[in-house]
Motif scaffolding. Sequence first.
Motif, PDB file in Angstrom:
ATOM      1  N   ASP A  89      -5.471  -2.990   0.898  1.00 23.97           N
ATOM      2  CA  ASP A  89      -5.432  -2.518  -0.221  1.00 23.97           C
ATOM      3  C   ASP A  89      -6.193  -3.244  -1.054  1.00 23.97           C
ATOM      4  N   THR A  91      -8.050  -4.265  -4.745  1.00 26.32           N
ATOM      5  CA  THR A  91      -7.642  -3.991  -6.451  1.00 26.32           C
ATOM      6  C   THR A  91      -8.908  -4.446  -7.085  1.00 26.32           C
ATOM      7  N   GLU A 171      -3.199   3.711  -9.140  1.00 26.38           N
ATOM      8  CA  GLU A 171      -3.649   3.478  -7.660  1.00 26.38           C
ATOM      9  C   GLU A 171      -4.664   5.357  -8.007  1.00 26.38           C
ATOM     10  N   TRP A 205      -5.784   0.234  -8.223  1.00 29.91           N
ATOM     11  CA  TRP A 205      -6.079  -0.065  -6.488  1.00 29.91           C
ATOM     12  C   TRP A 205      -6.461   1.502  -5.236  1.00 29.91           C
ATOM     13  N   TRP A 206      -6.595   0.928  -4.441  1.00 31.75           N
ATOM     14  CA  TRP A 206      -6.761   1.884  -3.619  1.00 31.75           C
ATOM     15  C   TRP A 206      -5.957   1.756  -1.707  1.00 31.75           C
TER      16      TRP A 206
END
Length: 206
Positions: A89, A91, A171, A205-206
């Motif tokens: 993740d 962020t 997201e 966030w990815w």
Amino acid sequence: RPRAQAVLDGVLAGRVWADDATRPSAALVLEDADGTVWGGGPLTVDVVAEILTDVETASGDLIFGFADAEDPLRALLPLAPYWTGEAIDFTDRDPPADEEAALNATSLEAGHRIVELDASTLPLIEWYEDTLRAFGSIERWTELGLGFGVLAGDGLAAEAMAGPRTRGLLEMGVATRERFRRRGYGTLVSRLTARACEARGDQVWW
């Protein structure tokens, strides 16, 4: 974890099982669209199996998320799932100092233009059916998400989306149609989307 939090906050479609409705010590959260599962507390193999035996998700998958390598939920799952992998993740986006210049330097081909995703353009995105399942309606998505696309004729060459907003996080997702790749379109719409989120005081966030 943010997907599970979005379910708990009521901004993403999903289900929650708990051992006690008012003072739970164990719970399992399921996000319906992608099938993301997050658990906590003294769960057992029998309880998890009973909860998930007849569960169906839009993706057909159950994707288990773990807090760390020692998460007790790991020991409750089958030894040989059909797929294993890791998700990292991100962020804390650190935009480059020259990002504004990079945006201005990205040129679109003739007839292509940037659009903000809304009720008229959302049906053109690659994940439209999944998005409807996750949010419930186009109106709900426009309330809880945002995004930008590059419109090429009657379709989208590329799009980036963020949402739903939960606890200050959104997201991100991006897609570029194959024949429009390697032109910077995906980077362009991702930057526009991330910057729009950050302008509201949120993080992506990815």
